[in-house]
Design a protein around this motif. Structure first.
Motif, PDB file in Angstrom:
ATOM      1  N   ASP A  99       0.892  -1.189   0.136  1.00  0.00           N
ATOM      2  CA  ASP A  99      -0.085  -0.178   0.002  1.00  0.00           C
ATOM      3  C   ASP A  99       0.747   1.254   0.098  1.00  0.00           C
ATOM      4  OD1 ASP A  99      -2.368  -1.645   0.037  1.00  0.00           O
ATOM      5  OD2 ASP A  99      -2.393  -1.671   2.252  1.00  0.00           O
ATOM      6  N   ARG A 101       3.027   2.435   1.978  1.00  0.00           N
ATOM      7  CA  ARG A 101       3.292   3.097   3.190  1.00  0.00           C
ATOM      8  C   ARG A 101       3.728   2.071   4.252  1.00  0.00           C
ATOM      9  NH1 ARG A 101      -1.093   6.126   4.297  1.00  0.00           N
ATOM     10  NH2 ARG A 101      -1.613   6.212   2.060  1.00  0.00           N
ATOM     11  N   GLU A 103       5.578   2.327   8.862  1.00  0.00           N
ATOM     12  CA  GLU A 103       5.658   3.444  10.043  1.00  0.00           C
ATOM     13  C   GLU A 103       7.033   3.443  10.366  1.00  0.00           C
ATOM     14  OE1 GLU A 103       3.170   4.796  11.321  1.00  0.00           O
ATOM     15  OE2 GLU A 103       1.912   4.153   9.855  1.00  0.00           O
ATOM     16  N   THR A 108       4.116   7.853   9.870  1.00  0.00           N
ATOM     17  CA  THR A 108       3.822   7.078   8.656  1.00  0.00           C
ATOM     18  C   THR A 108       4.703   7.735   7.457  1.00  0.00           C
ATOM     19  OG1 THR A 108       1.527   6.822   9.427  1.00  0.00           O
ATOM     20  CG2 THR A 108       2.053   6.478   6.989  1.00  0.00           C
ATOM     21  N   ASP A 110       4.689   7.971   3.546  1.00  0.00           N
ATOM     22  CA  ASP A 110       3.469   7.566   2.699  1.00  0.00           C
ATOM     23  C   ASP A 110       4.244   7.801   1.146  1.00  0.00           C
ATOM     24  OD1 ASP A 110       1.305   7.392   0.916  1.00  0.00           O
ATOM     25  OD2 ASP A 110       0.212   8.734   1.800  1.00  0.00           O
ATOM     26  N   SER A 112       2.572   6.831  -1.518  1.00  0.00           N
ATOM     27  CA  SER A 112       1.774   6.679  -2.583  1.00  0.00           C
ATOM     28  C   SER A 112       1.671   8.002  -3.728  1.00  0.00           C
ATOM     29  CB  SER A 112       0.153   6.795  -2.110  1.00  0.00           C
ATOM     30  OG  SER A 112       0.021   7.801  -1.348  1.00  0.00           O
ATOM     31  N   HIS A 120       1.326  -0.743  -5.166  1.00  0.00           N
ATOM     32  CA  HIS A 120       2.357  -0.611  -4.105  1.00  0.00           C
ATOM     33  C   HIS A 120       3.421  -0.064  -4.471  1.00  0.00           C
ATOM     34  CE1 HIS A 120      -0.480  -3.556  -2.356  1.00  0.00           C
ATOM     35  NE2 HIS A 120      -0.482  -4.150  -3.473  1.00  0.00           N
ATOM     36  N   GLY A 155       4.346  11.319  -2.869  1.00  0.00           N
ATOM     37  CA  GLY A 155       5.011  10.035  -2.545  1.00  0.00           C
ATOM     38  C   GLY A 155       6.548   9.940  -2.616  1.00  0.00           C
ATOM     39  N   ASN A 302       7.717  -3.225   6.589  1.00  0.00           N
ATOM     40  CA  ASN A 302       6.371  -3.461   7.467  1.00  0.00           C
ATOM     41  C   ASN A 302       6.477  -4.636   8.272  1.00  0.00           C
ATOM     42  OD1 ASN A 302       4.313  -1.164   6.438  1.00  0.00           O
ATOM     43  ND2 ASN A 302       4.532  -2.126   4.787  1.00  0.00           N
TER      44      ASN A 302
END
Length: 332
Positions: A99, A101, A103, A108, A110, A112, A120, A155, A302
């Motif tokens: 997705d 993104r 942490e 976060t 990001d 995108s 992705h 992004g 992730n």
């Protein structure tokens, strides 16, 4: 500005019309500026402006070019598409981030919106930009890429870093030394690799000593690490047609061989640590074949509770990392 510092006998070229060494391209072809490295009969063609990619790695023979990597097509040059080059560098991470993104550092990240073709985030950002040419000899070239975050670009990778490739021919062997440095004032999550495509024929075989495979979902994102028939097949010489693969493999010996037994030749790839992970991309009913040395598995950022299994690292401000990949051909 491109920093060009080249030996006069090896100039950057843009007009390929008279370059018989690049005969796999149409004789009317026009490509981005290229650097051609030579060592005996071996050639490596580098395309700095196309993501710092390799356009070809081959031996010049009386019968024509004998390619060790899948050569770039004219369409790849026309569209400045690293995904259709012979190989391209992966910085500052390899493969997908779910997705787009993850942490990190209490917030976060990001990614995108930077490429609507992919749901992705894919392969970092260095392959999407031109690289600068540094020192160059007849058989080697240094390429440099420096990233400064752009808050206005959706992004964009939010960390500042520098990446470098030293591409060198030693005899017929191709050496690619990759390095990176965190130029920011905060820690940066990091991974790197290279994405080589190989000629794929009905007789091609891939050899690699691996222990387990990351099974993946429909989005090619890992779900669990476990056994798979491809693990044993790779140890004994796997046909790319045996399985439909786009998977990470764990605990490889950092050596893999792509063989063309009907052509009596093979290419062995070796890697330094921390290239401790291997990706095999061999889709069904497709001409593509990739055997990729990487420092991190797909979506490693992730999977922070599985660091030992997924690889990658965190570079502190000013910290550098470097490792070398080698491809050694053999005939007979």
């Amino acid at each position: 500005m491109r920093d060009v510092s080249l030996n006069p006998v090896r100039p950057l070229v843009t007009d390929l019309t008279n370059l018989t060494e690049l005969a796999w391209l149409d004789d009317r072809a026009i490509a981005p500026a290229l650097v051609t490295l030579t060592s005996g009969a071996t050639r490596v063609v580098v395309a700095p402006e196309v993501g710092g990619a390799l356009a070809a790695y081959y031996e010049s023979t009386p019968e024509g070019a004998l390619h060790w990597l899948r050569p770039a097509t004219q369409a790849a040059f026309d569209e400045r598409d690293p995904l259709r080059m012979a190989s391209f560098p992966l910085f500052p991470y390899c493969n997908r981030i779910r997705d787009a993104r993850f942490e990190f550092g209490g917030g976060t990240v990001d990614l995108s919106g930077n490429d609507l073709r992919f749901a992705h985030a894919l392969h970092g950002n260095a392959w999407r930009h031109p690289w600068q040419v540094g020192a160059c000899t007849e058989s080697s070239v240094e390429l440099h890429f420096e990233h400064t975050p752009d808050p206005q670009q959706p992004g964009d990778w939010p960390f500042r870093y520098r990446a470098q490739q030293r591409i060198e021919l030693v005899g017929g062997a191709l050496h690619v030394a990759l390095s990176a440095q965190n130029l920011g004032d905060r820690p940066m999550p990091f991974g790197m690799g290279h994405h080589p495509y190989y000629p794929r024929t009905a007789q091609t075989r891939v050899y690699a000593n691996v222990q387990r495979m990351w099974h993946a979902d429909a989005d090619v994102l890992p779900t669990h690490l476990g056994p798979h028939p491809a693990v044993e097949a790779l140890r004994h010489g796997m046909s790319p047609d045996a399985f439909a693969l786009d998977n990470n493999f764990a605990n490889w010996s950092r050596e893999a061989t792509i063989a063309w037994p009907d052509e009596h030749r093979q290419l062995t790839m070796t890697a330094d640590t921390p290239f401790d992970h291997l990706v095999v991309f061999a889709p069904a009913n497709d001409a593509q074949l990739c055997v990729e040395p990487v420092t991190n598995t797909t979506d490693c950022f992730n999977a922070v509770d599985m660091q030992e299994q997924v690889g990658g690292c965190v570079l502190e401000p000013g910290e550098e990392i470097a490792a070398t990949l080698t491809w050694t051909p053999r005939k007979g």
